[in-house]
Design a protein around this motif. Structure first.
Motif, PDB file in Angstrom:
ATOM      1  N   TYR A 129       4.800   3.325  -2.853  1.00  0.00           N
ATOM      2  CA  TYR A 129       4.048   4.496  -3.331  1.00  0.00           C
ATOM      3  C   TYR A 129       3.077   4.126  -4.452  1.00  0.00           C
ATOM      4  N   CYS A 130       1.948   4.811  -4.515  1.00  0.00           N
ATOM      5  CA  CYS A 130       1.086   4.769  -5.697  1.00  0.00           C
ATOM      6  C   CYS A 130       1.731   5.687  -6.735  1.00  0.00           C
ATOM      7  N   ARG A 131       1.192   5.667  -7.952  1.00  0.00           N
ATOM      8  CA  ARG A 131       1.817   6.451  -9.025  1.00  0.00           C
ATOM      9  C   ARG A 131       1.974   7.921  -8.625  1.00  0.00           C
ATOM     10  N   ASP A 132       0.867   8.540  -8.228  1.00  0.00           N
ATOM     11  CA  ASP A 132       0.908   9.991  -7.991  1.00  0.00           C
ATOM     12  C   ASP A 132       1.847  10.367  -6.846  1.00  0.00           C
ATOM     13  N   HIS A 133       1.831   9.552  -5.791  1.00  0.00           N
ATOM     14  CA  HIS A 133       2.692   9.900  -4.658  1.00  0.00           C
ATOM     15  C   HIS A 133       4.163   9.572  -4.928  1.00  0.00           C
ATOM     16  N   PHE A 134       4.397   8.607  -5.839  1.00  0.00           N
ATOM     17  CA  PHE A 134       5.786   8.361  -6.239  1.00  0.00           C
ATOM     18  C   PHE A 134       6.323   9.569  -7.013  1.00  0.00           C
TER      19      PHE A 134
ATOM     20  N   LYS B 162       0.829  -1.208   0.000  1.00  0.00           N
ATOM     21  CA  LYS B 162       0.000   0.000   0.000  1.00  0.00           C
ATOM     22  C   LYS B 162       0.861   1.254   0.000  1.00  0.00           C
ATOM     23  N   CYS B 163       0.331   2.308  -0.619  1.00  0.00           N
ATOM     24  CA  CYS B 163       1.058   3.577  -0.680  1.00  0.00           C
ATOM     25  C   CYS B 163       1.239   4.142   0.731  1.00  0.00           C
ATOM     26  N   ARG B 164       2.455   4.567   0.997  1.00  0.00           N
ATOM     27  CA  ARG B 164       2.795   5.140   2.313  1.00  0.00           C
ATOM     28  C   ARG B 164       1.913   6.353   2.637  1.00  0.00           C
ATOM     29  N   VAL B 165       1.533   7.088   1.591  1.00  0.00           N
ATOM     30  CA  VAL B 165       0.824   8.351   1.817  1.00  0.00           C
ATOM     31  C   VAL B 165      -0.688   8.167   1.882  1.00  0.00           C
ATOM     32  N   CYS B 166      -1.260   7.444   0.881  1.00  0.00           N
ATOM     33  CA  CYS B 166      -2.729   7.416   0.788  1.00  0.00           C
ATOM     34  C   CYS B 166      -3.342   6.045   1.057  1.00  0.00           C
ATOM     35  N   ARG B 167      -2.527   5.026   1.252  1.00  0.00           N
ATOM     36  CA  ARG B 167      -2.967   3.647   1.520  1.00  0.00           C
ATOM     37  C   ARG B 167      -3.687   2.989   0.346  1.00  0.00           C
TER      38      ARG B 167
HETATM   39 ZN    ZN Z   1      -0.618   7.329  -2.760  1.00  0.00          ZN
END
Ligand code: ZN
Ligand code: AMP
Ligand code: FES
Ligand code: ZN
Length: 310
Positions: A21-26, A2-7
């Motif tokens: 990370y998800c794409r946007d948060h990466f 899961k993305c560290r920022v948004c899960r």
């Molecule tokens: Zn994210």
């Protein structure tokens, strides 16, 4: 994962940070790391004109893209080094990138403008190709910045590159090089400032950045770099990184923080007075600069035909 920022589901893991990370948060993390490097080392100031040296590879194209994303006035510069099809193809990637985005790309062809290419220079000087290649690139980056009025030259050197160069310099205790191995070299004596905005990002991250933003780049490595020592150092550091993630970062940033200043007095070039090269006008400690000497030695040699790669 899961993305560290948004899960939300992650698309990439960055083991050094122990994060996914998800794409946007990466992409946001990449921008943040570049912004942090720029601020930390005072690389760029608002309103400065930046010339990005682009090879058509992932790092330099990502660097150009990221600087534009961060709002810098950054144009590109590509050199046709004459390394067979590899140079033609890599130059084309840089051209396509600029054209698709309506950006300015300056171009210099070594053979057309200076009468030689990297394979010929390597033969004429009987040294490894990377040495004539590096000398030519440095000279032409500076010359292009002077000619077109840029304050700064940015290159795509990343954390893996810098850690590998540091490793080589430490192995041989090249204290002069250690004193100069900084992510920013001040502009002085007619030289533009040199900056490496990607020092906080690894090679795997710049590749992922390109894939996730749809940047097409040349995947193949320079065919003349085969046997280059730095490739061996990179492989060795990758082994270490695998066992203990974060080692490359600690090695390089620990050096900058705790050791690099100790080598400042070993930098030879700072003690020499510079005057204009009598042939090309570039600043040099001698009458004729190293590039003009290379031109002289390489001209008149037959072009070298590269063997096709398999
Ligand atoms: Zn994210
Ligand atoms: P290298 O020396 O191949 O590791 O490349 C280091 C940096 O020099 C790259 O990240 C680019 O910024 C720049 N560079 C390499 N090749 C070229 C080229 N043909 N034209 C312009 N810039 C280049
Ligand atoms: Fe260009 Fe080695 S020949 S980097
Ligand atoms: Zn010169």
């Amino acid at each position: 994962m899961k993305c560290r920022v948004c899960r939300e589901p992650a698309v990439i893991d960055v083991r050094r940070q122990n994060a996914n990370y998800c794409r946007d948060h990466f992409l946001r993390m990449c921008r943040d790391q570049v912004a942090k490097a720029i601020a930390e080392f005072d690389m760029l100031r608002p309103g400065e004109r930046v010339l990005v040296a682009v090879s058509g590879g992932k790092d330099s194209l990502a660097c150009w893209h990221l600087l534009r994303e961060l709002g810098y006035e950054a144009d590109g510069f590509v050199i046709g080094l004459g390394i067979g099809e590899y140079s033609d193809e890599s130059t084309q990637y840089a051209r396509d990138f600029a054209e698709q985005r309506g950006l300015t790309l300056h171009y210099c062809n070594l053979r057309e403008e200076h009468g030689f290419d990297v394979p010929t220079a390597a033969k004429a000087t009987r040294r490894v190709p990377c040495s004539a290649c590096g000398l030519s690139k440095r000279h032409l980056f500076d010359a292009a910045a002077r000619e077109h009025g840029y304050d700064v030259v940015a290159t795509g050197h990343n954390l893996d590159d810098e850690a590998a160069v540091l490793f080589g310099n430490v192995l041989r205790w090249q204290t002069d090089y250690l004193g100069r191995q900084l992510p920013v070299l001040p502009g002085e004596n007619g030289f533009p400032r040199k900056v490496k905005p990607l020092v906080r990002l690894g090679e795997r991250e710049t590749a992922a950045y390109c894939v996730l933003t749809g940047i097409d780049y040349i995947v193949e490595e320079c065919p003349m770099a085969e046997g280059n020592k730095h490739l061996g150092y990179k492989a060795a550091l990758n082994e270490i990184e695998l066992e203990s993630p974060g080692s490359k970062h600690d090695f390089y940033f620990g050096f900058l923080k705790r050791a690099s200043a100790r080598f400042a007095s070993d930098v030879e070039s700072q003690h020499r007075e510079l005057s204009a090269c009598t042939r090309c006008g570039a600043p040099t400690p001698e009458d004729v600069c190293a590039f003009c000497k290379l031109v002289e030695r390489s001209r008149g040699h037959e072009p070298v035909t590269l063997r096709a790669r398999r």
